[in-house]
Scaffold this motif. Structure first.
Motif, PDB file in Angstrom:
ATOM      1  N   LEU A 260     -83.823 -48.527 -34.928  1.00 55.95           N
ATOM      2  CA  LEU A 260     -82.812 -49.494 -34.545  1.00 55.95           C
ATOM      3  C   LEU A 260     -82.968 -50.749 -35.412  1.00 55.95           C
ATOM      4  O   LEU A 260     -84.088 -51.058 -35.838  1.00 55.95           O
ATOM      5  CB  LEU A 260     -82.964 -49.850 -33.071  1.00 55.95           C
ATOM      6  N   PRO A 261     -81.868 -51.506 -35.644  1.00 53.04           N
ATOM      7  CA  PRO A 261     -81.952 -52.571 -36.645  1.00 53.04           C
ATOM      8  C   PRO A 261     -83.228 -53.383 -36.532  1.00 53.04           C
ATOM      9  O   PRO A 261     -83.562 -53.893 -35.462  1.00 53.04           O
ATOM     10  CB  PRO A 261     -80.701 -53.406 -36.342  1.00 53.04           C
ATOM     11  N   SER A 289     -83.894 -53.436 -29.460  1.00 50.93           N
ATOM     12  CA  SER A 289     -84.438 -52.360 -28.632  1.00 50.93           C
ATOM     13  C   SER A 289     -83.419 -52.014 -27.566  1.00 50.93           C
ATOM     14  O   SER A 289     -82.533 -52.810 -27.246  1.00 50.93           O
ATOM     15  CB  SER A 289     -85.768 -52.773 -27.985  1.00 50.93           C
ATOM     16  N   LYS A 290     -83.540 -50.815 -27.036  1.00 48.52           N
ATOM     17  CA  LYS A 290     -82.619 -50.344 -26.010  1.00 48.52           C
ATOM     18  C   LYS A 290     -83.418 -49.669 -24.905  1.00 48.52           C
ATOM     19  O   LYS A 290     -84.101 -48.670 -25.148  1.00 48.52           O
ATOM     20  CB  LYS A 290     -81.601 -49.381 -26.607  1.00 48.52           C
ATOM     21  N   ASN A 291     -83.357 -50.247 -23.701  1.00 48.08           N
ATOM     22  CA  ASN A 291     -84.091 -49.717 -22.556  1.00 48.08           C
ATOM     23  C   ASN A 291     -83.143 -48.966 -21.627  1.00 48.08           C
ATOM     24  O   ASN A 291     -82.089 -49.481 -21.261  1.00 48.08           O
ATOM     25  CB  ASN A 291     -84.756 -50.853 -21.769  1.00 48.08           C
ATOM     26  N   THR A 318     -79.752 -53.669 -23.778  1.00 42.95           N
ATOM     27  CA  THR A 318     -79.965 -53.840 -25.213  1.00 42.95           C
ATOM     28  C   THR A 318     -80.545 -55.228 -25.467  1.00 42.95           C
ATOM     29  O   THR A 318     -79.994 -56.239 -24.998  1.00 42.95           O
ATOM     30  CB  THR A 318     -78.650 -53.685 -25.988  1.00 42.95           C
ATOM     31  N   ASN A 319     -81.663 -55.290 -26.175  1.00 46.60           N
ATOM     32  CA  ASN A 319     -82.323 -56.551 -26.504  1.00 46.60           C
ATOM     33  C   ASN A 319     -82.242 -56.817 -27.996  1.00 46.60           C
ATOM     34  O   ASN A 319     -82.436 -55.903 -28.813  1.00 46.60           O
ATOM     35  CB  ASN A 319     -83.804 -56.506 -26.093  1.00 46.60           C
ATOM     36  N   LYS A 320     -81.959 -58.058 -28.340  1.00 43.00           N
ATOM     37  CA  LYS A 320     -81.967 -58.507 -29.727  1.00 43.00           C
ATOM     38  C   LYS A 320     -83.000 -59.620 -29.839  1.00 43.00           C
ATOM     39  O   LYS A 320     -82.837 -60.685 -29.244  1.00 43.00           O
ATOM     40  CB  LYS A 320     -80.579 -59.009 -30.143  1.00 43.00           C
ATOM     41  N   MET A 821     -87.404 -43.596 -17.223  1.00 38.97           N
ATOM     42  CA  MET A 821     -87.466 -44.845 -17.967  1.00 38.97           C
ATOM     43  C   MET A 821     -87.820 -44.573 -19.428  1.00 38.97           C
ATOM     44  O   MET A 821     -88.825 -43.929 -19.720  1.00 38.97           O
ATOM     45  CB  MET A 821     -88.498 -45.806 -17.370  1.00 38.97           C
ATOM     46  N   GLN A 822     -87.003 -45.075 -20.330  1.00 37.36           N
ATOM     47  CA  GLN A 822     -87.302 -45.013 -21.763  1.00 37.36           C
ATOM     48  C   GLN A 822     -87.236 -46.427 -22.314  1.00 37.36           C
ATOM     49  O   GLN A 822     -86.201 -47.077 -22.287  1.00 37.36           O
ATOM     50  CB  GLN A 822     -86.315 -44.109 -22.503  1.00 37.36           C
ATOM     51  N   TRP A 823     -88.385 -46.905 -22.807  1.00 38.42           N
ATOM     52  CA  TRP A 823     -88.489 -48.276 -23.297  1.00 38.42           C
ATOM     53  C   TRP A 823     -87.814 -48.435 -24.653  1.00 38.42           C
ATOM     54  O   TRP A 823     -87.193 -49.447 -24.939  1.00 38.42           O
ATOM     55  CB  TRP A 823     -89.967 -48.660 -23.393  1.00 38.42           C
ATOM     56  N   GLN A 824     -87.928 -47.428 -25.511  1.00 40.70           N
ATOM     57  CA  GLN A 824     -87.380 -47.523 -26.867  1.00 40.70           C
ATOM     58  C   GLN A 824     -87.064 -46.129 -27.370  1.00 40.70           C
ATOM     59  O   GLN A 824     -87.912 -45.245 -27.315  1.00 40.70           O
ATOM     60  CB  GLN A 824     -88.404 -48.191 -27.799  1.00 40.70           C
TER      61      GLN A 824
END
Length: 864
Positions: A260-261, A289-291, A318-320, A821-824
């Motif tokens: 991911l970017p 990241s995408k949780n 989604t976290n930036k 749960m998938q952290w990344q």
């Protein structure tokens, strides 16, 4: 993600420059061979000669060694041509060119006198030491194990969190939680001290903000000695950051591009000359990241909400993230016996997150309902740290005194806007605004003293002061529209958590024949003060009285014993024992710390007390040229264990219906609360090994087969008046056996190109409270050296098959919850490293080191 969005991301980030330096894939390493030789004159060996081997094609492969009293030396060199230079007091400088092709002895070097009278004077010899990559990534010592990440290809261009996924005996869960041998109560240190770099309560984010390239090694201390602080019942992970010790000006820069970017650009600079040296490490980057979380709740007792049978929850966040960090330091040698040092660190971390949570409720004899919850949040974190130190050597026999002072400050702001929509209605039915500010100020002062007694014994003593001050300012507003938002009294509060630790330790180490031993005792006096007040007033529903100066005091002794029996060189038996403490995190003691999801709430417990553990280990270590094996049997018993109680609570809430009319509904909340309950025993066999199978194939593995015996059951109140205070039971009892394993294979295709494949597996565990399913993942890495050894291109893929996700079933008194749960998700990176102006030599270290001394960890560690 649309292409235009990705382009916009990189245009906004200066560290998108890593695009120009991260081009293609593949990695490096040089296979070294062990050589031995002798330096002599016409009368025999010349003791304490400094022998330098300079590789004529690649300066990175150069090395040096100091001969022993008889002129003998040994070292590892990569095959190739070398210019050899030898220096010894009262002898002419000797030079010769040789070729190294295979392991074994080489011809003696014969040097001649320069005509001076005193040929035996060796008091002013300056040896040489050149930093070189070790061929053993994992080393076993008396009271710790050391992991060198320089040969770890799958985390190149990543962060500390990526590196920790590859460290033996350590695992990183799907939510970023780090554990050792299954326990998450791990104490993190940076260069031997707690650090502002690791934040307050944002551990996973902090681990992502430390670049892998800045890490020199990681000390895995599963059973710490009395020299270390007693916190962390699972053990200590001491992260040693790089400091270049070569003379002259040296530096390196690494750029990373990924998806991911992800972009990163980090640099390391140092300058050393005479009595003065400085270093600068810094950089930053951008990462997404995408949780993903999915919950299915089946209710055994439908009376809790009248007619609800099942609810399903799906969320994707989604976290930036962007982070920047810089560390600068200086060291000045006042004289041959005394030096002072100072360093400063600054770290920033910012993130934006957007999440959608879907709730589906299946009702009995009624239409099902649907709620969409949209979270928009920002976080910014700023940390400062200043370190000062003084080292004094009383004599040349190892009597030393070390003083250090660390001043740290960390500030974190979190803002969240939450909107809810009922049954596909485009109008907002409920809104929350959450503002949380946390501040931490920490002072660490240490004094360490070492006194050699004879040739093989040493006495160590020290004092340590830790002063930690955390403040929390939380505001939560809720309403059916922006015009009628009002503060939620229960979750709007001010809190302050202060802790003051005074610690003294005394430790003695020695040998009797082949038996080595180390005994120590540490005393820690802990004073904790908690101030808490919310907006609820006496007599109101759910009233929690303000708690002022709720004090807790602990005074504990923590003994440690380490024994070793040396069968032969690099072949020893290790036995040890230590007692540890698990102090509650300040966040756990705040009664109502979070409200980011109104259906999944974490409640603190101001009455939470420390847990204690007695830890025993019996290990064996044998290290040969091609392999190292370290099996360890361990047993831990933890009392007053901290367990996470999960319970349901039905509440009424107001929302707007399709016609815009305010209605009253009923929903069920899942609450999680830490409590002291029962005991936990864990035991197992932890096996670590390295094996150089051939000149082109290497293996490093870790297998942990463990058993667990968890005891603890309690009665608790559902806190729901509609249920007439029905008392229910929480049962954590469970026994079983499971496994954790990791295998890394490195393939060397030629002198400059390596590939690496890593597999990870964690077996299932089951108690009456929760059943966690097995999990596995595969990682891949490759790298290639370029530009005559001054550059490296690396490529890696994390979680090749996208299987790294946690799945569990949790059982409460009136429901069953299935969680995914998938952290990344799967990600890959490409990085380019360039090293420039590499120095060749460094002065021989002035301080005499005992072979079993703790050179980098514990309370003797200097500043960052």
């Amino acid at each position: 993600m649309k292409r235009t969005e990705i382009v916009s991301i990189f245009q906004k980030r200066a560290f998108g420059l890593a695009l120009t330096i991260g081009a293609a894939s593949f990695v490096m390493a040089q296979q070294k061979v062990n050589i031995s030789g002798n330096v002599k004159d016409a009368n025999g060996g010349v003791g304490y000669s400094s022998v330098t081997f300079k590789n004529t094609q690649n300066s990175q492969l150069s090395d040096a060694v100091l001969a022993d009293v008889d002129g003998n030396y040994k070292l590892d060199l990569a095959p190739g041509n070398y210019d050899v230079s030898i220096e010894a007091v009262d002898y002419k400088k000797f030079t010769q060119t040789i070729r190294v092709e295979k392991a074994g002895a080489i011809a003696p070097f014969v040097i001649t006198s320069d005509g001076k009278a005193n040929l035996n004077n060796t008091t002013n010899i300056q040896g040489v030491v050149i930093t070189a990559a070790t061929t053993k990534p994992y080393k076993v010592e008396l009271d710790k194990k050391t992991y060198d990440p320089s040969q770890d290809l799958v985390s190149k261009g990543g962060s500390l969190q990526d590196v920790l996924q590859n460290v033996p005996s350590v695992s990183v869960d799907t939510d970023g939680t780090v554990s050792m041998r299954g326990s998450s109560n791990v104490r993190f240190l940076i260069n031997g001290k707690p650090s502002a770099l690791l934040g307050i309560d944002d551990g996973a984010n902090a681990l992502q903000s430390i670049p892998a390239d800045q890490i020199e090694k990681i000390e895995v201390i599963t059973n710490p000695s009395s020299k270390f602080e007693a916190s962390g019942t699972a053990g200590i992970l001491n992260i040693i950051l790089k400091k270049n010790k070569k003379t002259g000006f040296n530096g390196s820069v690494i750029g990373t591009l990924g998806y991911l970017p992800q972009t990163n650009l980090n640099t390391s600079l140092s300058w050393r000359k005479g009595k003065f040296s400085w270093f600068l490490n810094g950089g930053g980057g951008y990462r997404e990241s995408k949780n993903t979380n999915r919950n299915t709740n089946i209710y055994n007792d439908v009376t809790i909400v009248g007619n609800q049978l099942e609810s399903r929850q799906n969320s994707e966040i989604t976290n930036k993230n962007s982070n920047y960090n810089a560390t600068a330091g200086i060291v000045y040698d006042i004289n041959d016996k005394t030096s002072v040092n100072a360093s400063g660190t600054v770290r920033t971390f910012e993130s934006d997150n957007v999440g959608n949570i879907d709730y589906n409720f299946s009702l009995l004899n009624a239409p099902s309902t649907y709620t969409l919850r949209r979270n928009i949040g920002t976080n910014n974190n700023l940390a400062f740290q200043g370190d000062f130190g003084l080292d004094h050597k009383f004599d040349d026999k190892g009597q030393n005194l070390s003083l250090s002072l660390s001043l740290q400050r960390n500030r974190s702001n979190n803002d969240t806007n939450i909107l809810e929509y009922e049954n596909f209605n485009p109008a907002t039915s409920l809104e929350n605004i959450i503002n949380q500010k946390t501040k931490n100020q920490n002072i660490v002062a240490k004094l360490d003293y070492e006194l050699p007694i004879g040739e093989i014994s040493k006495l160590e003593a020290g004092y340590r002061l830790d002063s930690n001050d955390n403040s929390y300012d939380n505001n939560v507003l809720e309403g059916t529209s922006a015009q009628n938002l009002a503060l939620l009294p229960l979750y709007t509060y001010d809190a302050n958590y202060k802790e003051l630790f005074n610690a003294f330790y005394l430790q003695f180490k020695s040998k009797i024949g082949k038996i080595g031993y180390q005994v120590g005792l540490r005393n820690e006096l802990s004073n904790v003060t908690i101030d808490y007040q919310n907006l609820l007033t006496p007599g109101s529903a759910g009233y929690t009285p303000p708690i002022v100066n709720d004090k807790k005091t602990y005074n504990n002794l923590f003994p440690s014993i380490f024994l070793s029996y040396e069968f032969a060189k690099d072949n020893q038996l290790l036995v040890n024992y230590s007692r540890r403490i698990d102090r509650p995190r300040g966040f756990f003691l705040i009664p109502n710390p979070s409200y980011s999801d109104n259906q999944n709430i974490f409640d603190g417990n101001i009455d939470l007390n420390p847990a204690y553990v007695d830890s025993f280990e019996v290990g064996y270590s044998i290290s040969k040229k091609k392999f190292t094996i370290n099996p360890t049997l361990y047993y831990k018993r933890k009392t007053d264990d901290t367990k996470m109680l999960v319970y349901n609570k039905a509440i009424e809430y107001k929302y707007l219906d399709d016609a815009g009319i305010e209605q009253t509904g009923k929903r069920i909340e899942f609450h999680t609360r830490p409590i002291n309950l029962g005991s936990e025993e864990t035991y197992g066999l932890d096996l670590n090994f390295n094996w150089d199978a051939t000149s082109w194939l290497k293996f490093m593995g870790n297998v942990d087969v463990f058993g667990y015996n968890i005891k603890g059951s309690t009665l608790y109140d559902t806190l729901d008046q509609d249920l007439n205070d029905i008392v229910r039971t929480a049962n954590f009892n469970g026994t079983g056996v499971s496994t954790r394993s990791r295998l890394t294979s490195t393939f060397k295709l030629d002198k400059t190109l390596n590939f690496q494949v890593q597999g990870f597996f964690r077996g299932a565990t089951k108690t009456e409270f929760q059943h966690r399913k097995e999990m596995y993942a595969i990682n891949f890495g490759a790298s290639k050296t370029i530009w005559s050894g001054n550059g490296t291109i690396a490529f890696n893929i994390q979680d090749v098959f996208n299987t790294r996700a946690m799945q569990a079933t949790t059982y409460t008194a009136n429901s069953t919850r299935d969680t995914y749960m998938q952290w990344q998700p799967r990600q890959f990176t490409v990085s380019l490293t360039y090293r420039f102006k590499q120095g060749e030599k460094v002065d021989q270290p002035k301080r005499k080191k005992d072979i079993n001394s703790n050179a980098t960890g514990g309370d003797e560690q200097g500043p960052i």
